[in-house]
Design a protein around this motif. Sequence first.
Motif, PDB file in Angstrom:
ATOM      1  N   THR A 177       0.832  -1.209   0.000  1.00  0.00           N
ATOM      2  CA  THR A 177       0.000   0.000   0.000  1.00  0.00           C
ATOM      3  C   THR A 177       0.862   1.252   0.000  1.00  0.00           C
ATOM      4  O   THR A 177       0.607   2.208  -0.748  1.00  0.00           O
ATOM      5  N   ASP A 178       1.909   1.261   0.825  1.00  0.00           N
ATOM      6  CA  ASP A 178       2.813   2.418   0.887  1.00  0.00           C
ATOM      7  C   ASP A 178       3.535   2.637  -0.438  1.00  0.00           C
ATOM      8  O   ASP A 178       3.894   3.772  -0.777  1.00  0.00           O
ATOM      9  N   SER A 224      -2.869  -1.030  -4.283  1.00  0.00           N
ATOM     10  CA  SER A 224      -4.045  -1.266  -3.448  1.00  0.00           C
ATOM     11  C   SER A 224      -4.871  -2.384  -4.060  1.00  0.00           C
ATOM     12  O   SER A 224      -4.930  -2.524  -5.287  1.00  0.00           O
ATOM     13  N   ARG A 234      -5.298   4.620   8.815  1.00  0.00           N
ATOM     14  CA  ARG A 234      -4.863   5.873   8.172  1.00  0.00           C
ATOM     15  C   ARG A 234      -5.799   7.011   8.580  1.00  0.00           C
ATOM     16  O   ARG A 234      -6.048   7.931   7.809  1.00  0.00           O
ATOM     17  N   THR A 260      -6.694   5.542  -0.938  1.00  0.00           N
ATOM     18  CA  THR A 260      -5.237   5.465  -0.763  1.00  0.00           C
ATOM     19  C   THR A 260      -4.463   6.201  -1.856  1.00  0.00           C
ATOM     20  O   THR A 260      -3.231   6.260  -1.795  1.00  0.00           O
TER      21      THR A 260
END
Length: 513
Positions: free
Chosen positions: A83-84, A88, A110, A164
């Motif tokens: 994800t970082d 996603s 988050r 995201t």
Amino acid sequence: MTVDASPTPLLAAQEICKSFPGVRALQDVQITVPAGRLNAVLGENGAGKSTLMNILSGVFPADAGELLLDGKPIAFRTPREATDAGISIIHQELNLIPYLSVAENIFLGREPLTPLGFVDRKSMNRMAAKLLERLELKVDPRALISSLRVGAQQVVEIAKALSTDARVIIMDEPTSAISEQEVTALFRIITELKRSGVGIIYITHKLDELPQIADDITVLRDGEFITSVPFASVTHDEMVRLMVGRDLADQFPKSSTKFGDEVLRITNLTVRDPQHYDRFLLQEISLHVRRGEVLGLFGLMGAGRTELLQAIFGLYSNSTTGSVVVDGEPMRIDSPAAAIAAGLALAPEDRKLEGLFLPLSVAANASMASLKQTATYGFLSSAKEQRLAEKYATRLRLKTPSLRQQVRNLSGGNQQKVVLSKWLATNPSVLLLDEPTRGIDINSKREIYTLIDELAAEGLGVIVVSSELPEILALADRIVVLSEGRKTAEFTRSEANEECILRAALPTGKACA
């Protein structure tokens, strides 16, 4: 204007291999995800699609092979690392926490914070509301996930991924349980994402969706890479051949069956909402089904299709009025146990949540609703359980290394066969099927269609709920349409067509003349 595919893909996987105990899931599989393009990953259940997606999203590592992000090697140890990095995933099986709110699920881990370090719920709810508005889902962001139906929960999963700002979004069967309006909104969002340079991997069994969104296709079969080509270069039949390794004729088998006596009649069935007693889930619905007949139930999301099957099966006994007659005998169906005793069986929409005990074996699940057949002097007999499971595993062509295999390890199509085995073992007179082919591959769908046809020919009455109009038109001998909890139309097989059914399904629609 769509962004041109970059010479260096955003994400690429090369020669990926993965094995689990006794199973080779992937062997030398590859995929590329260019910026601004959607790559549709196709294959039957068990082809390795979900395993590949789990590797790309950091759920578990590959045994061999290489992942490249912007052309540089990368390895993800956790989903958070993926994800970082801008990747996603929207899982087919919902990954939400039931007793948190919609907004809390979207921003879990988050959450926006106030200057003092507390969760800024006002900002979080406001941002969630904007995401839901983009997807045209009219839900209060403060509502608990547990209060939403499966389709609305699926849209929340999509909102979670969109929140995201991912560079690559993996969508695993994102339209399997959402309405046509939500599908249209999703496709519009996909177009916007591609224009902004996002790469998308899209897993689906609904090939008719692809002309609207797909740029490329990648085909897997039995854990191996078959091909990756531009979508425009292949026909529908060619895609099916690539997926199953052969021509797949007669997708909807339908025998000419002589109907018998009436096996089920529902009269003026009304169900009040247990949480809001001044509202109704269903109002004055009457229908019947005969032996050998397949009755189709169609309606848009929120029409009451699932609630109708559940009410027939005794799940709303304290808030239900109306009469139920089975084989000519009036019945009081005030619990699932009473329904089973009366000869009714219900295969639910959400097989993992409501249809199976995932940690238990295939054999244990197959016999769960008919324990009297597998007991000796009140004790469970493993030998009887095995024989019962073998009988239906053979009939339904169940693919499993062993009947002692945990059912959670089977593909979606084979899990659905275990659900059907469980209910067929009760020797029902009426089989209630809620979205029986949801999230399963083309070949498994055909096997389910064949089974429905065979069961009807043997004299069962079958009621099928489906969101797919071609499916309901092909399977059903009659079709009942619901809208906002009411029956709005009924068609014979010869009368039914897509336009008339959709008109009757719309809240403001009118029946065909």
